[in-house]
Design a protein around this motif. Structure first.
Motif, PDB file in Angstrom:
ATOM      1  N   THR A   1       0.836  -1.219   0.000  1.00 35.49           N
ATOM      2  CA  THR A   1       0.000   0.000   0.000  1.00 35.49           C
ATOM      3  C   THR A   1       0.867   1.264   0.000  1.00 35.49           C
ATOM      4  O   THR A   1       0.402   2.324  -0.397  1.00 35.49           O
ATOM      5  CB  THR A   1      -0.954   0.067   1.221  1.00 35.49           C
ATOM      6  N   VAL A   2       2.116   1.142   0.456  1.00 32.77           N
ATOM      7  CA  VAL A   2       3.013   2.307   0.392  1.00 32.77           C
ATOM      8  C   VAL A   2       4.130   2.074  -0.621  1.00 32.77           C
ATOM      9  O   VAL A   2       5.125   2.796  -0.635  1.00 32.77           O
ATOM     10  CB  VAL A   2       3.619   2.634   1.782  1.00 32.77           C
ATOM     11  N   GLY A   3       3.967   1.039  -1.447  1.00 35.23           N
ATOM     12  CA  GLY A   3       4.945   0.790  -2.508  1.00 35.23           C
ATOM     13  C   GLY A   3       6.209   0.093  -2.046  1.00 35.23           C
ATOM     14  O   GLY A   3       7.259   0.232  -2.686  1.00 35.23           O
ATOM     15  N   ALA A   4       6.132  -0.664  -0.949  1.00 32.49           N
ATOM     16  CA  ALA A   4       7.325  -1.375  -0.466  1.00 32.49           C
ATOM     17  C   ALA A   4       7.747  -2.449  -1.470  1.00 32.49           C
ATOM     18  O   ALA A   4       6.914  -3.067  -2.129  1.00 32.49           O
ATOM     19  CB  ALA A   4       7.038  -2.008   0.886  1.00 32.49           C
ATOM     20  N   SER A   5       9.050  -2.647  -1.551  1.00 30.42           N
ATOM     21  CA  SER A   5       9.591  -3.648  -2.482  1.00 30.42           C
ATOM     22  C   SER A   5       9.563  -5.038  -1.836  1.00 30.42           C
ATOM     23  O   SER A   5       9.357  -5.162  -0.626  1.00 30.42           O
ATOM     24  CB  SER A   5      11.034  -3.283  -2.840  1.00 30.42           C
ATOM     25  N   ASP A   6       9.823  -6.065  -2.646  1.00 30.51           N
ATOM     26  CA  ASP A   6       9.901  -7.435  -2.119  1.00 30.51           C
ATOM     27  C   ASP A   6      10.967  -7.531  -1.023  1.00 30.51           C
ATOM     28  O   ASP A   6      10.772  -8.203  -0.010  1.00 30.51           O
ATOM     29  CB  ASP A   6      10.253  -8.422  -3.244  1.00 30.51           C
ATOM     30  N   ALA A   7      12.081  -6.835  -1.266  1.00 27.11           N
ATOM     31  CA  ALA A   7      13.182  -6.894  -0.294  1.00 27.11           C
ATOM     32  C   ALA A   7      12.760  -6.269   1.038  1.00 27.11           C
ATOM     33  O   ALA A   7      13.095  -6.794   2.109  1.00 27.11           O
ATOM     34  CB  ALA A   7      14.402  -6.171  -0.863  1.00 27.11           C
ATOM     35  N   GLU A   8      12.037  -5.162   0.983  1.00 29.64           N
ATOM     36  CA  GLU A   8      11.580  -4.508   2.214  1.00 29.64           C
ATOM     37  C   GLU A   8      10.600  -5.408   2.968  1.00 29.64           C
ATOM     38  O   GLU A   8      10.618  -5.479   4.202  1.00 29.64           O
ATOM     39  CB  GLU A   8      10.904  -3.172   1.882  1.00 29.64           C
ATOM     40  N   ILE A   9       9.744  -6.080   2.218  1.00 34.29           N
ATOM     41  CA  ILE A   9       8.752  -6.965   2.850  1.00 34.29           C
ATOM     42  C   ILE A   9       9.470  -8.159   3.508  1.00 34.29           C
ATOM     43  O   ILE A   9       9.175  -8.535   4.647  1.00 34.29           O
ATOM     44  CB  ILE A   9       7.707  -7.427   1.815  1.00 34.29           C
ATOM     45  N   ALA A  10      10.438  -8.707   2.779  1.00 34.96           N
ATOM     46  CA  ALA A  10      11.213  -9.830   3.330  1.00 34.96           C
ATOM     47  C   ALA A  10      11.970  -9.380   4.586  1.00 34.96           C
ATOM     48  O   ALA A  10      12.038 -10.112   5.580  1.00 34.96           O
ATOM     49  CB  ALA A  10      12.187 -10.347   2.274  1.00 34.96           C
ATOM     50  N   ALA A  11      12.491  -8.152   4.544  1.00 33.65           N
ATOM     51  CA  ALA A  11      13.241  -7.640   5.704  1.00 33.65           C
ATOM     52  C   ALA A  11      12.306  -7.453   6.907  1.00 33.65           C
ATOM     53  O   ALA A  11      12.695  -7.738   8.050  1.00 33.65           O
ATOM     54  CB  ALA A  11      13.902  -6.311   5.342  1.00 33.65           C
ATOM     55  N   ALA A  12      11.091  -6.979   6.648  1.00 32.60           N
ATOM     56  CA  ALA A  12      10.112  -6.786   7.738  1.00 32.60           C
ATOM     57  C   ALA A  12       9.767  -8.131   8.376  1.00 32.60           C
ATOM     58  O   ALA A  12       9.682  -8.246   9.609  1.00 32.60           O
ATOM     59  CB  ALA A  12       8.848  -6.112   7.196  1.00 32.60           C
ATOM     60  N   LEU A  13       9.593  -9.156   7.545  1.00 31.49           N
ATOM     61  CA  LEU A  13       9.274 -10.490   8.067  1.00 31.49           C
ATOM     62  C   LEU A  13      10.449 -11.023   8.896  1.00 31.49           C
ATOM     63  O   LEU A  13      10.257 -11.591   9.971  1.00 31.49           O
ATOM     64  CB  LEU A  13       8.975 -11.447   6.912  1.00 31.49           C
ATOM     65  N   LYS A  14      11.645 -10.795   8.386  1.00 27.24           N
ATOM     66  CA  LYS A  14      12.834 -11.297   9.071  1.00 27.24           C
ATOM     67  C   LYS A  14      13.009 -10.579  10.416  1.00 27.24           C
ATOM     68  O   LYS A  14      13.340 -11.212  11.421  1.00 27.24           O
ATOM     69  CB  LYS A  14      14.066 -11.077   8.176  1.00 27.24           C
ATOM     70  N   ARG A  15      12.763  -9.274  10.406  1.00 22.24           N
ATOM     71  CA  ARG A  15      12.967  -8.493  11.637  1.00 22.24           C
ATOM     72  C   ARG A  15      12.040  -8.970  12.750  1.00 22.24           C
ATOM     73  O   ARG A  15      12.381  -8.908  13.926  1.00 22.24           O
ATOM     74  CB  ARG A  15      12.701  -7.026  11.329  1.00 22.24           C
ATOM     75  N   MET A  16      10.864  -9.462  12.384  1.00 22.96           N
ATOM     76  CA  MET A  16       9.920  -9.952  13.389  1.00 22.96           C
ATOM     77  C   MET A  16       9.995 -11.472  13.537  1.00 22.96           C
ATOM     78  O   MET A  16       9.073 -12.080  14.090  1.00 22.96           O
ATOM     79  CB  MET A  16       8.484  -9.556  13.017  1.00 22.96           C
ATOM     80  N   ALA A  17      11.047 -12.067  12.985  1.00 27.13           N
ATOM     81  CA  ALA A  17      11.251 -13.525  13.057  1.00 27.13           C
ATOM     82  C   ALA A  17      10.048 -14.283  12.510  1.00 27.13           C
ATOM     83  O   ALA A  17       9.586 -15.267  13.074  1.00 27.13           O
ATOM     84  CB  ALA A  17      11.538 -13.940  14.499  1.00 27.13           C
ATOM     85  N   LEU A  18       9.530 -13.790  11.395  1.00 28.86           N
ATOM     86  CA  LEU A  18       8.372 -14.433  10.772  1.00 28.86           C
ATOM     87  C   LEU A  18       8.743 -15.022   9.403  1.00 28.86           C
ATOM     88  O   LEU A  18       7.873 -15.355   8.608  1.00 28.86           O
ATOM     89  CB  LEU A  18       7.244 -13.410  10.575  1.00 28.86           C
ATOM     90  N   ASP A  19      10.037 -15.115   9.149  1.00 29.23           N
ATOM     91  CA  ASP A  19      10.458 -15.561   7.819  1.00 29.23           C
ATOM     92  C   ASP A  19      10.662 -17.073   7.738  1.00 29.23           C
ATOM     93  O   ASP A  19      11.007 -17.595   6.695  1.00 29.23           O
ATOM     94  CB  ASP A  19      11.745 -14.838   7.406  1.00 29.23           C
ATOM     95  N   GLY A  20      10.411 -17.766   8.806  1.00 25.29           N
ATOM     96  CA  GLY A  20      10.580 -19.227   8.797  1.00 25.29           C
ATOM     97  C   GLY A  20       9.291 -19.939   8.417  1.00 25.29           C
ATOM     98  O   GLY A  20       8.590 -19.536   7.486  1.00 25.29           O
ATOM     99  N   ARG A  21       8.971 -20.965   9.192  1.00 20.91           N
ATOM    100  CA  ARG A  21       7.801 -21.781   8.855  1.00 20.91           C
ATOM    101  C   ARG A  21       6.484 -21.012   9.026  1.00 20.91           C
ATOM    102  O   ARG A  21       5.464 -21.374   8.465  1.00 20.91           O
ATOM    103  CB  ARG A  21       7.787 -23.067   9.685  1.00 20.91           C
ATOM    104  N   LEU A  22       6.513 -19.941   9.824  1.00 18.01           N
ATOM    105  CA  LEU A  22       5.272 -19.177  10.048  1.00 18.01           C
ATOM    106  C   LEU A  22       4.856 -18.369   8.820  1.00 18.01           C
ATOM    107  O   LEU A  22       3.698 -17.984   8.686  1.00 18.01           O
ATOM    108  CB  LEU A  22       5.449 -18.213  11.230  1.00 18.01           C
ATOM    109  N   ALA A  23       5.803 -18.117   7.935  1.00 22.90           N
ATOM    110  CA  ALA A  23       5.557 -17.190   6.820  1.00 22.90           C
ATOM    111  C   ALA A  23       4.340 -17.578   5.986  1.00 22.90           C
ATOM    112  O   ALA A  23       3.583 -16.720   5.541  1.00 22.90           O
ATOM    113  CB  ALA A  23       6.797 -17.101   5.947  1.00 22.90           C
ATOM    114  N   GLU A  24       4.143 -18.873   5.783  1.00 20.98           N
ATOM    115  CA  GLU A  24       3.049 -19.310   4.911  1.00 20.98           C
ATOM    116  C   GLU A  24       1.838 -19.832   5.685  1.00 20.98           C
ATOM    117  O   GLU A  24       0.967 -20.480   5.122  1.00 20.98           O
ATOM    118  CB  GLU A  24       3.549 -20.377   3.924  1.00 20.98           C
ATOM    119  N   VAL A  25       1.804 -19.553   6.984  1.00 20.16           N
ATOM    120  CA  VAL A  25       0.661 -20.001   7.796  1.00 20.16           C
ATOM    121  C   VAL A  25      -0.424 -18.931   7.757  1.00 20.16           C
ATOM    122  O   VAL A  25      -0.134 -17.736   7.813  1.00 20.16           O
ATOM    123  CB  VAL A  25       1.110 -20.234   9.266  1.00 20.16           C
TER     124      VAL A  25
END
Lengths: 235, 219
Positions: free
Chosen positions: B106-130
């Protein structure tokens, strides 16, 4: 890129984002397929039981298709805004900075796609239950009518869905707001569908002027909604 | 506008219906602060947060958030703040990644920014697709905060963020907020859990009857 062009690009990107999100939620939740479509079909069957005459059913089939569509539309609109308000996503949308016109167009587009599916199923039900007959030319008129009518319904539904989203008693408020406004769609779509079905010997050509009414309605409410939606979301 | 203060309110009055919920509030928040808003129910804490988010009108007085005037430029404020109320603002039928990506886009974030946000909150592992509907309350809160990060929110406005979380979830949330503040975000937290929020905050203010009283820095 000029400011206006950038604004349009932003609206288009937001509309696509919202529409994809809403359709994905619908695909996962299956409310349309598991609840709304069965309801619409039950309404069609109940009409058949109530009228209990092949001749009458053939004559009123177009009106019944669009009445069932209108009633079912209310559920689809309610669902479209329930997903926004159930966990406070509406507040997030307000603070997201996404252009309100894009939010409106995206939600309307997703609604329109769902209503088109609904109309296709209901027309098929009319053919089976009420023995409606469609010629090739009638089919073209019917498809165009369905596109224009669902566009108008989606625009009105999104506009009033947004208005009633934060209101008390929104479940009862929504039909009160929407049904009187969409009366022109009911009339225009029914007359055009009568022509498409050849009901009472009406020629296909007589349906096209009604299609004009549907197009004007759809354009009017799409433009109004895109302009006014931001203020409605703020209320 | 790095030099702009995140929040500057002067004699701010905000009205809900005919009732002035904020009655001449004064508050200044510095960049990188974690400010605890304390006070009884109905004192105006939530209204203060919503005013700072540009969601309600400033009736009288002056207010600037991230350099934008609350009287004339509320839309610009909204682009730069993240408000997390009692609800998480998530779509339960979508996955964690889909939710964070949606809000980021919604604010034009890139794939890399989204991946970084997930990683920063430790959501980039198995939780990512839940799907979010299958997450615990703490995991949902973390997803909501990841969405704020993906939205590049500079001012985080959190209303009772610890509500509904167990002890581990609360510890986890506090750590996330400290990290966010260290990374440059300014955070305002309304909470009744004074002991916990007090150790998290760098400064406390008390909201009573629509007025804001500075209680100073926490030790």
């Amino acid at each position: 890129m000029s400011g206006t062009r950038r604004a349009f690009a932003s609206v288009r990107a937001t509309a696509r984002l919202i529409a994809v999100k809403d359709l994905r939620i619908e695909r996962r939740g299956r409310v349309l397929t598991n609840q709304v479509l069965p309801f619409a079909l039950i309404v069609m069957v109940m009409f058949a039981f109530a009228l209990d005459s092949d001749a009458v059913l053939e004559r009123v089939a177009p009106g019944l298709v669009w009445l069932a569509t209108l009633f079912s539309t209310l559920f689809v609109i309610a669902r479209s805004f329930a997903v926004e308000s159930s966990d406070g996503a509406l507040d997030q949308l307000r603070t997201s900075g996404a252009p309100s016109a894009g939010i409106f167009l995206g939600k309307a587009l997703a609604l329109m796609v769902q209503l088109l599916v609904l109309v296709v199923v209901l027309v098929a039900a009319a053919v089976v239950l009420y023995r409606a007959d469609i010629s090739w030319q009638g089919g073209v008129l019917l498809v165009t009518t369905a596109l224009a009518a669902t566009c108008g319904l989606a625009a009105v539904g999104t506009l009033y869905g947004g208005l009633s989203a934060g209101a008390k008693g929104r479940e009862t408020l929504l039909p009160l707001l929407v049904l009187p406004v969409v009366a022109p769609v009911l009339i225009g779509a029914t007359r055009a569908t009568e022509s498409a079905f050849g009901t009472n010997g009406i020629a296909v050509g007589e349906g096209w002027p009604w299609l004009g009414l549907l197009v004007v309605f759809a354009v009017l409410f799409s433009v109004t909604g895109a302009i006014a939606f931001g203020s409605l979301l703020d209320e | 506008m790095a030099h702009d203060l995140p929040v500057e309110l002067s004699d701010a009055v905000a009205v809900l219906g005919a009732f002035p919920v904020l009655a001449g509030a004064n508050l200044t928040v510095q960049r990188g602060e974690i400010v605890l808003l304390r006070g009884p129910n109905g004192a105006g804490k939530t209204t203060l947060l919503r005013l700072c988010a540009g969601l309600i009108e400033l009736e009288r007085g002056r207010g600037r958030v991230l350099g934008h005037d609350l009287s004339t430029d509320r839309w610009a404020v909204r682009h730069r703040v993240g408000l997390l109320g009692h609800a998480n603002g998530l779509y339960p039928d979508l996955t964690v990644t889909e939710n964070v990506a949606f809000w980021g886009r919604t604010v034009g974030a890139s794939d890399a920014e989204i991946a970084a946000a997930l990683k920063r909150m430790a959501l980039d592992g198995r939780l990512a697709e839940v799907q979010v509907s299958r997450l615990s309350a703490g995991q949902r809160r973390r997803t909501a905060l990841a969405a704020l990060v993906a939205r590049r929110a500079e001012l985080w406005l959190l209303d009772e963020p610890h509500a509904g979380l167990d002890a581990a979830g609360r510890d986890e949330l506090d750590e996330v907020l400290r990290q966010a503040a260290r990374a440059g975000a300014t955070i305002m937290v309304a909470s009744h859990e004074l002991e916990r929020a007090g150790t998290l905050a760098t400064r406390q203010v008390e909201v009573v009857a629509g007025q804001v009283r500075d209680l100073g820095a926490t030790s």
